[in-house]
Design a protein around this motif. Structure first.
Motif, mmCIF file in Angstrom:
data_model
loop_
_atom_site.group_PDB
_atom_site.id
_atom_site.type_symbol
_atom_site.label_atom_id
_atom_site.label_comp_id
_atom_site.label_asym_id
_atom_site.label_seq_id
_atom_site.Cartn_x
_atom_site.Cartn_y
_atom_site.Cartn_z
ATOM 1 N N TYR A 1 0.814 -1.218 0.000
ATOM 2 C CA TYR A 1 0.000 0.000 0.000
ATOM 3 C C TYR A 1 0.851 1.273 0.000
ATOM 4 C CZ TYR A 1 -3.788 3.210 0.782
ATOM 5 O OH TYR A 1 -4.676 4.242 0.614
ATOM 6 N N GLU A 2 1.916 1.293 0.816
ATOM 7 C CA GLU A 2 2.750 2.499 0.921
ATOM 8 C C GLU A 2 3.344 2.849 -0.447
ATOM 9 O OE1 GLU A 2 2.419 -0.459 3.037
ATOM 10 O OE2 GLU A 2 4.612 -0.555 2.875
ATOM 11 N N LEU A 3 3.701 1.826 -1.220
ATOM 12 C CA LEU A 3 4.278 2.070 -2.549
ATOM 13 C C LEU A 3 3.207 2.591 -3.508
ATOM 14 C CD1 LEU A 3 6.580 -1.075 -2.894
ATOM 15 C CD2 LEU A 3 7.317 1.301 -2.618
ATOM 16 N N LEU A 4 2.064 1.918 -3.527
ATOM 17 C CA LEU A 4 0.974 2.347 -4.421
ATOM 18 C C LEU A 4 0.570 3.773 -4.097
ATOM 19 C CD1 LEU A 4 -1.392 -0.791 -4.443
ATOM 20 C CD2 LEU A 4 0.110 -0.033 -6.296
ATOM 21 N N ASP A 5 0.533 4.103 -2.807
ATOM 22 C CA ASP A 5 0.066 5.410 -2.364
ATOM 23 C C ASP A 5 0.980 6.531 -2.866
ATOM 24 O OD1 ASP A 5 -1.811 6.930 -1.021
ATOM 25 O OD2 ASP A 5 -0.542 7.089 0.765
ATOM 26 N N LYS A 6 2.279 6.229 -2.957
ATOM 27 C CA LYS A 6 3.246 7.262 -3.377
ATOM 28 C C LYS A 6 3.313 7.430 -4.889
ATOM 29 C CE LYS A 6 6.457 6.319 0.211
ATOM 30 N NZ LYS A 6 7.649 5.495 0.330
ATOM 31 N N MET A 7 2.848 6.436 -5.629
ATOM 32 C CA MET A 7 3.011 6.466 -7.084
ATOM 33 C C MET A 7 1.987 7.385 -7.753
ATOM 34 S SD MET A 7 3.715 2.426 -7.447
ATOM 35 C CE MET A 7 3.012 2.139 -9.051
ATOM 36 N N THR A 8 2.396 7.982 -8.888
ATOM 37 C CA THR A 8 1.413 8.731 -9.668
ATOM 38 C C THR A 8 0.660 7.752 -10.573
ATOM 39 O OG1 THR A 8 3.112 9.219 -11.269
ATOM 40 C CG2 THR A 8 2.580 10.969 -9.709
ATOM 41 N N PRO A 9 -0.587 8.092 -10.905
ATOM 42 C CA PRO A 9 -1.392 7.175 -11.728
ATOM 43 C C PRO A 9 -0.779 6.967 -13.107
ATOM 44 C CG PRO A 9 -2.734 8.934 -10.788
ATOM 45 C CD PRO A 9 -1.322 9.295 -10.524
ATOM 46 N N PHE A 10 -1.165 5.852 -13.708
ATOM 47 C CA PHE A 10 -0.663 5.483 -15.036
ATOM 48 C C PHE A 10 -1.633 5.997 -16.099
ATOM 49 C CE2 PHE A 10 -0.426 1.715 -18.112
ATOM 50 C CZ PHE A 10 0.621 2.253 -18.843
ATOM 51 N N LEU A 11 -2.904 5.670 -15.955
ATOM 52 C CA LEU A 11 -3.929 6.138 -16.897
ATOM 53 C C LEU A 11 -4.819 7.162 -16.183
ATOM 54 C CD1 LEU A 11 -4.977 2.667 -18.369
ATOM 55 C CD2 LEU A 11 -3.502 4.371 -19.451
ATOM 56 N N MET A 12 -5.140 8.232 -16.889
ATOM 57 C CA MET A 12 -5.964 9.294 -16.298
ATOM 58 C C MET A 12 -7.388 9.195 -16.840
ATOM 59 S SD MET A 12 -3.440 10.811 -14.701
ATOM 60 C CE MET A 12 -1.698 10.412 -14.835
ATOM 61 N N GLY A 13 -8.349 9.561 -16.033
ATOM 62 C CA GLY A 13 -9.725 9.549 -16.520
ATOM 63 C C GLY A 13 -10.721 9.549 -15.388
ATOM 64 N N GLY A 14 -11.880 9.024 -15.667
ATOM 65 C CA GLY A 14 -12.961 9.021 -14.688
ATOM 66 C C GLY A 14 -12.695 8.052 -13.564
ATOM 67 N N ASP A 15 -13.230 8.370 -12.384
ATOM 68 C CA ASP A 15 -13.241 7.463 -11.234
ATOM 69 C C ASP A 15 -11.890 7.281 -10.568
ATOM 70 O OD1 ASP A 15 -15.258 6.315 -9.770
ATOM 71 O OD2 ASP A 15 -14.786 4.289 -10.429
ATOM 72 N N MET A 16 -10.833 7.936 -11.071
ATOM 73 C CA MET A 16 -9.535 7.803 -10.401
ATOM 74 C C MET A 16 -9.146 9.143 -9.754
ATOM 75 S SD MET A 16 -7.493 9.589 -12.654
ATOM 76 C CE MET A 16 -5.828 9.046 -12.305
#
Lengths: 407, 144
Positions: free
Chosen positions: A234-249
């Protein structure tokens, strides 16, 4: 539960009289999984997370339930560590582009093995080129093993990322994950494990193995095509920027700025494959009902039988370790002096389905100095009769080519 | 079974083992690589022109019996032809495999290469049969 009983759940075998030995590419589906998907669409289908009406809430609940199921199946600490993707390829691209591009510096190393599928290789070529980092390979010895010496030589202080398959899709060989992960963490690197060939066949515990990321595809474990999984701490996912941008994220979107949702939502842009997730949950139920220990046992027996029978054929070259303890039901082979495509065509005329080619692992095939291989890969619905058919077909192929060989 | 025997014929198998066209030319005018990424078949064609006529043609590389035989038979068929004749034969061959040619008399110009007609019944092997023919087409286009 024996393979004959299991096989009855797979209706494709009522429609096609085949020895299906290509489960490493994609598995067949039991009717229970197909029924679960149909039920979802007949009873609960709506766009999740959006509607205020009951149907959408039910759809969301189904999606959340599937996430919980996957988290427990691979023993993630919490369901928020499970991101649904299209497949393992998308999950690996996500990590390479998000974690890789953000954390690699010039001069750093990314270490993979020579056994990687192109999906765990080409994305790393891309990010190491962009960041002026180096892509290093751990090679295998003559018995298809990555030695301790090789691990210690390649994973060094310069290594920031290690991305490694748990089981080779070409050879069916398990990699020494425990040693690789331990060494990587000692030098401060994070580890991504490609579980595409392992999760369907052996018990996986992401906490016990201490993987930082773990990916797999649903379609290889009897779920529909188009659903895959990225596990991340979780700590890693939380720090990362998203890969795909769009709705619901997202959280808030202004004209020029956006804040993102928390994991896993921030990696799930756009309408997701809920039907696929429901199918994946049902496939996990199916596997757990048999029990992963039994799955392993059934496949081990089959591998042992197949290897013994193939070893009796002096015209067949097997590319497999001597012992079976580190191998699952995947066998690469060739008929001597016959090109694998010709072999596969003749096998196909006997309704035996194997794959021939480079299996999306060109560097490995080149390293082994082979033009290509045939690959027979097994799953729980295969029986000894399938192997007998394979042997019969191999004999036929050999007979056919014998008369022209060195004529 | 019928399909198999009509593709793995003596002519095709003999050519798949034959080596008379598998060689390097001493002074080729042009060369071209052909590759089927999904199966790993790789060939390299070399050509020597004499004015408008294909004086010599040879290949190196590896692949299945069908791709190797198709390359060898193609070379036998095209040597001595003009570029224009060759292009017509190539289009006829590709048309035959794609089942676009209905009139069998059109196929006569293919000579021995007509042996691959039944590959059109084996969709998985079509790309093996046409690899060399697409490669030579690229090569001749380069010749302009």
């Amino acid at each position: 539960m024996n393979p004959e009983t299991i096989r009855k759940d797979f209706k494709i075998f009522e429609n096609r009289d085949i020895a299906y030995l290509d489960s490493g590419a994609t598995s067949q589906r039991p009717y229970q999984v197909l029924k679960a998907v149909e039920e979802y669409y007949n009873k609960n289908n709506a766009n999740p997370h959006r509607g205020t009406y009951d149907l959408s809430i039910d759809s969301t609940a189904e999606y959340d339930k599937a996430r919980d199921k996957v988290a427990k199946f691979i023993n993630a600490k919490r369901p928020e560590e499970i991101v649904f993707t299209k497949n393992a390829t998308e999950a690996l691209n996500l990590v390479a582009n998000s974690y890789g591009l953000e954390n690699l510096q010039e001069g750093d190393n990314v270490v993979i093995s020579i056994m990687e599928h192109h999906s765990n290789l080409v994305p790393w070529q891309k990010v190491t080129k962009i960041k002026n980092a180096k892509l290093e390979y751990m090679y295998i010895n003559r018995d298809f093993e990555i030695t301790d010496e090789e691990i210690n030589k390649k994973i060094t202080d310069k290594t920031k990322i290690v991305s490694i398959t748990e089981i080779s899709n070409v050879l069916g060989v398990k990699t020494p994950l425990e040693k690789i992960i331990k060494r990587a963490h000692e030098v401060g690197a994070i580890v991504i494990v490609d579980g595409s060939q392992s999760v369907p066949h052996i018990k996986v515990d992401v906490q016990k193995m201490d993987a930082d990321f773990f990916v797999f595809s649903g379609h290889k474990l009897m779920a529909p095509m188009g659903i895959g999984v990225l596990y991340g701490k979780y700590e890693l996912l939380d720090k990362m920027t998203p890969f795909l941008m769009g709705g619901d994220m997202i959280e808030y979107v202004y004209e020029q700025e956006t804040t993102f949702a928390k994991p896993p939502s921030k990696f799930e842009a756009g309408t997701q494959n809920i039907g696929g997730a429901v199918g994946l949950a049902s496939a996990i139920d199916y596997l757990e009902n048999i029990g992963m220990d039994n799955v392993e046992k059934i496949e081990n027996e089959l591998l042992e039988y197949a290897k013994a029978e193939m070893n009796k054929l002096d015209f067949v070259e097997l590319y497999a370790p001597k012992t079976n303890e580190n191998q699952i039901g995947v066998l690469s082979f060739n008929i001597k002096d016959v090109h694998p495509h010709d072999t596969a065509t003749i096998l196909s005329s006997c309704n035996v389905c194997v794959r021939a080619g480079d299996h999306c692992a060109q560097p490995l095939i080149r390293f082994l100095n082979l033009p290509a291989t045939c690959r027979a890969s097994m799953y729980i619905y295969n029986t000894k009769a399938d192997i007998d058919r394979l042997i019969m077909a191999l004999n036929k192929a050999n007979d056919m080519f014998k008369k022209w060989r060195k004529a | 079974m019928d399909n198999l025997d009509s593709v793995y014929t003596d002519l095709i198998m003999e050519h798949s083992m034959a080596s008379h066209n598998k060689r390097k030319l001493e002074h080729p005018d042009k060369c071209e690589m052909g590759h089927n990424p999904s199966c790993g078949d790789e060939i390299e064609l070399e050509i020597k022109m004499n004015g408008d006529v294909i004086e010599d043609l040879a290949f190196t590389g590896h692949g299945c019996a069908i791709s190797q035989a198709s390359t060898s038979i193609m070379i036998d068929t095209l040597i001595g032809k003009t570029k224009e004749e060759a292009l017509e034969i190539i289009d006829t061959f590709i048309g035959m495999i794609k089942r676009e040619i209905k009139d069998d008399s059109e196929l006569e110009k293919l000579e021995d290469a007509i042996a691959f007609k039944n590959v059109s019944n084996m969709p998985a092997r079509v790309k093996c049969a046409v690899l060399a023919w697409h490669t030579i087409k690229d090569l001749l286009d380069k010749e302009k």
